[in-house]
Design a protein around this motif. Sequence first.
Motif, PDB file in Angstrom:
ATOM      1  N   ASP A 205     -35.104  18.891  40.482  1.00 44.93           N
ATOM      2  CA  ASP A 205     -35.137  20.072  40.785  1.00 44.93           C
ATOM      3  C   ASP A 205     -35.595  20.294  42.849  1.00 44.93           C
ATOM      4  O   ASP A 205     -35.272  21.700  42.966  1.00 44.93           O
ATOM      5  N   MET A 206     -35.204  19.615  43.220  1.00 44.59           N
ATOM      6  CA  MET A 206     -35.809  19.684  44.934  1.00 44.59           C
ATOM      7  C   MET A 206     -34.326  20.330  45.269  1.00 44.59           C
ATOM      8  O   MET A 206     -34.974  21.495  46.318  1.00 44.59           O
ATOM      9  N   ALA A 207     -32.930  20.511  45.263  1.00 48.62           N
ATOM     10  CA  ALA A 207     -32.051  21.202  45.904  1.00 48.62           C
ATOM     11  C   ALA A 207     -31.537  22.495  45.340  1.00 48.62           C
ATOM     12  O   ALA A 207     -31.606  23.472  46.051  1.00 48.62           O
ATOM     13  N   GLU A 208     -31.726  22.717  43.996  1.00 47.88           N
ATOM     14  CA  GLU A 208     -32.462  24.191  43.393  1.00 47.88           C
ATOM     15  C   GLU A 208     -33.426  24.695  44.675  1.00 47.88           C
ATOM     16  O   GLU A 208     -32.892  25.873  44.333  1.00 47.88           O
ATOM     17  N   GLU A 209     -34.149  24.171  44.263  1.00 51.37           N
ATOM     18  CA  GLU A 209     -35.629  24.926  45.474  1.00 51.37           C
ATOM     19  C   GLU A 209     -35.167  24.920  46.595  1.00 51.37           C
ATOM     20  O   GLU A 209     -35.210  26.004  47.648  1.00 51.37           O
ATOM     21  N   LEU A 210     -34.561  24.231  47.150  1.00 51.08           N
ATOM     22  CA  LEU A 210     -33.553  24.375  48.872  1.00 51.08           C
ATOM     23  C   LEU A 210     -33.360  25.422  48.782  1.00 51.08           C
ATOM     24  O   LEU A 210     -32.731  26.525  49.730  1.00 51.08           O
ATOM     25  N   ASP A 211     -31.880  25.491  47.877  1.00 45.63           N
ATOM     26  CA  ASP A 211     -31.123  27.090  47.290  1.00 45.63           C
ATOM     27  C   ASP A 211     -31.850  28.039  47.096  1.00 45.63           C
ATOM     28  O   ASP A 211     -31.447  29.269  48.532  1.00 45.63           O
ATOM     29  N   GLU A 212     -33.027  28.320  46.352  1.00 45.52           N
ATOM     30  CA  GLU A 212     -33.160  29.386  46.260  1.00 45.52           C
ATOM     31  C   GLU A 212     -34.808  29.759  47.719  1.00 45.52           C
ATOM     32  O   GLU A 212     -34.475  31.199  47.688  1.00 45.52           O
ATOM     33  N   ILE A 213     -34.975  28.296  48.149  1.00 47.84           N
ATOM     34  CA  ILE A 213     -35.524  28.707  49.336  1.00 47.84           C
ATOM     35  C   ILE A 213     -34.501  29.542  50.877  1.00 47.84           C
ATOM     36  O   ILE A 213     -35.062  31.028  51.133  1.00 47.84           O
ATOM     37  N   THR A 214     -33.438  29.255  51.119  1.00 46.83           N
ATOM     38  CA  THR A 214     -32.445  29.565  51.834  1.00 46.83           C
ATOM     39  C   THR A 214     -32.208  31.071  50.946  1.00 46.83           C
ATOM     40  O   THR A 214     -32.111  32.078  52.041  1.00 46.83           O
ATOM     41  N   ALA A 215     -31.926  31.656  49.599  1.00 48.38           N
ATOM     42  CA  ALA A 215     -31.728  32.959  49.416  1.00 48.38           C
ATOM     43  C   ALA A 215     -33.083  33.419  49.544  1.00 48.38           C
ATOM     44  O   ALA A 215     -32.250  34.359  50.076  1.00 48.38           O
ATOM     45  N   HIS A 216     -33.998  33.055  49.390  1.00 45.74           N
ATOM     46  CA  HIS A 216     -34.491  34.904  49.658  1.00 45.74           C
ATOM     47  C   HIS A 216     -35.082  34.358  51.227  1.00 45.74           C
ATOM     48  O   HIS A 216     -35.151  35.512  51.801  1.00 45.74           O
TER      49      HIS A 216
END
Length: 299
Positions: A205-216
């Motif tokens: 899930d780490m890559a998806e979380e990095l994507d989400e953090i960046t989007a936020h």
Amino acid sequence: MRKILLTLIVMVTVLFGCQSNTSEERNDGGFLWKVENEDTTVYLQGTIHVGNEDFYPLNKRIEDAYEESDVVLPEIDLNEVDPSISQTLMMELAMYEDGQTIADDLTEDTYADLEEILQENGMSIEMVQQFRPWFMEMLLMEFALEETEYSAEYAVDQYFLDRAAEDGKEIRELESFEEQLLMLSGFSDELQLEMLENAILNYDDMAEELDEITAHWLSGATEELSGTTDVEETFEGYEEYMEEMNTNRNIGMADTILELLEEDSGETYFVFVGAMHMVEEPSIVSLIEDDGYEVEHIY
């Protein structure tokens, strides 16, 4: 070596996500505050330590704040880190002593999961088994980052550092690479192991979380920067981690900023640090407000 240094900076302050609660449609960054004392102005810009070419230019208010500044203050100036010295120090802090390996600290099942992750990324565990848990966690972060469309080389911090160097602005570090390295490697053995085990367990899930953090970050979420998962329940060493990663560092950086305000040099300063430091209590913003200053949220 530079790639490892950049990944280290990502690891320092990108370990927490955020949930957007702003109604304004934005996709050009955020987290900008302003505080003044007489003729001295300090802009406080929360950043994210990854990015891509599409990020830039940032919002005009952010770009204008940078342009107005005489002095810029990053967490650290990566452009001035001596690779030979930093690599030597990193290896000293990253490696086990007396022949110990990561296999001595992990359960058989967790060790097997780590071995599988490494193999998926073209690396055998024999190549890295002498590295301690904190460094191994950083390696997993690097793998995850490579699965996203973002890179530490296009980080917002790096963007401002490169511009400041080109523009001839004075650059003053708030921290040093050595300090950050000693902090990460200085966590207790138990906490380091807990962090690594958690990273292995949640690696998919780490890559998806990095994507989400960046989007936020792009959408300008300013009220929450406390994690895409409930870290307080899953992370037993949360308090120890946050005291070193956030509280103590925020106090130190806020003290430096308060000194600039009290000196009242008449200059304009542009501070840019990870956005978590601007919103996670005690935050740099709230610490400055506690000293009696009015801090204006610009963007």
